[in-house]
Write an enzyme that holds these catalytic residues in place. Structure first.
Site, PDB file in Angstrom:
ATOM      1  N   ARG A  10     -59.868   1.263 -99.706  1.00 33.23           N
ATOM      2  CA  ARG A  10     -60.419   2.350 -98.894  1.00 33.23           C
ATOM      3  C   ARG A  10     -59.298   3.253 -98.381  1.00 33.23           C
ATOM      4  NH1 ARG A  10     -60.613   1.725 -93.313  1.00 33.23           N
ATOM      5  NH2 ARG A  10     -59.570  -0.147 -92.519  1.00 33.23           N
ATOM      6  N   ASN A  20     -52.734   2.524 -99.306  1.00 28.21           N
ATOM      7  CA  ASN A  20     -53.022   2.161-100.692  1.00 28.21           C
ATOM      8  C   ASN A  20     -52.405   3.086-101.733  1.00 28.21           C
ATOM      9  OD1 ASN A  20     -54.534  -0.224-100.187  1.00 28.21           O
ATOM     10  ND2 ASN A  20     -56.253   1.038 -99.534  1.00 28.21           N
ATOM     11  N   ARG A  69     -67.161   4.470-103.429  1.00 24.69           N
ATOM     12  CA  ARG A  69     -67.726   3.613-102.400  1.00 24.69           C
ATOM     13  C   ARG A  69     -68.434   4.459-101.339  1.00 24.69           C
ATOM     14  NH1 ARG A  69     -64.034  -0.554 -99.029  1.00 24.69           N
ATOM     15  NH2 ARG A  69     -62.885  -0.440-100.999  1.00 24.69           N
ATOM     16  N   ARG A 165     -42.657 -36.810 -86.496  1.00 26.25           N
ATOM     17  CA  ARG A 165     -42.050 -35.713 -87.253  1.00 26.25           C
ATOM     18  C   ARG A 165     -41.781 -36.181 -88.684  1.00 26.25           C
ATOM     19  NH1 ARG A 165     -42.385 -30.568 -85.275  1.00 26.25           N
ATOM     20  NH2 ARG A 165     -40.711 -29.264 -86.074  1.00 26.25           N
TER      21      ARG A 165
END
Length: 250
Positions: A10, A20, A69, A165
């Site tokens: 998006r 992006n 979209r 541990r």
């Protein structure tokens, strides 16, 4: 078998504006993801789902087809699954053919390899899993703290007994989801509406490549690492493979 890779991307990123299409190794992030999918032998179709014209242009130039979209699926509150389901419907209608395996790839993981994509698909088609994801071996000791807002948060061990541990080699192996590649049987995904269902298989990947970009500092780190992690042809900006399924855009 129809194996379709969908890359949701998006345009409204808040942590890193324009994320992006930001470049790592001289290549936009969305194009890096497209190239990894196009290079995967098991993938038959690559599509980018986006609401942004610049992302769509970069995706087509890299060789992917684009699914537009709708705005209601482009907010930061919309789930990845909702974008995947929309893309799945759109692509099956566009090509008049059902998708057998859906691959979900996130371009915010800039160092995805074609081999990782193939291994995720093979977990489905070869090994019989219903869903699969890339993960890195994890040996850290996790802690949580009481959310009381005070100056001294009381800490609690999450994946270990703080009084014992154990050495790394004596602990039960654990894996951290890398957030890069997911594969799933399309029919099962439709039924469940989620990327994890049925028998889920993890695909181990190299820890040094498992970088997710959420903050500006993550992008700086990825750019610094690109000369070390990228194969020569990635940063050299080779000519992309032409789209396999140009079709009309929805």
């Amino acid at each position: 078998m129809n194996v379709t890779a969908v890359i949701p991307a998006r345009g409204g990123s808040k942590g890193i504006p324009g994320k992006n299409t930001a470049e790592v190794g001289g290549v936009p992030l969305v194009a890096r993801a497209v190239r990894a999918c196009l290079g995967a032998a098991q993938v038959t179709r690559v599509a980018v789902s986006t609401d942004d014209a610049a992302i769509a242009r970069a995706a087509r130039e890299a060789g992917a087809e684009v699914v537009d979209r709708p705005a209601e699926l482009g907010s930061d509150r919309a789930s990845s699954e909702s974008a995947l389901l929309h893309a799945l419907d759109a692509l099956e209608e566009r090509h008049a053919a059902p998708v057998d395996v859906l691959v979900f790839v996130q371009c915010t993981s800039p160092f995805i390899t074609s081999e990782e994509v193939d291994e995720a698909v093979l977990a489905i088609v070869r090994d019989g899993a219903d869903s699969a994801f890339t993960a890195v071996p994890f040996h850290g000791f996790l802690w949580t703290a009481d959310p009381d807002g005070g100056p001294g948060h009381r800490a609690h061990g999450v994946n270990h007994d703080s009084a014992v541990r154990l050495r790394r080699q004596d602990r039960t192996p654990e894996y951290l989801e890398s957030g890069a590649v997911y594969a799933m049987r399309a029919e099962g995904f439709r039924r469940s509406g989620h990327r994890f269902f049925g028998r889920t298989q993890l695909v181990p990947t190299a820890p040094e490549r498992a970088i997710e970009l959420d903050e500006p500092g993550d992008l700086d780190r990825a750019r610094a690492l690109a000369p070390l992690l990228d194969p020569p042809q990635t940063s050299a900006n080779p000519s992309p493979r032409p789209p396999q399924y140009p079709g009309k855009e929805l």
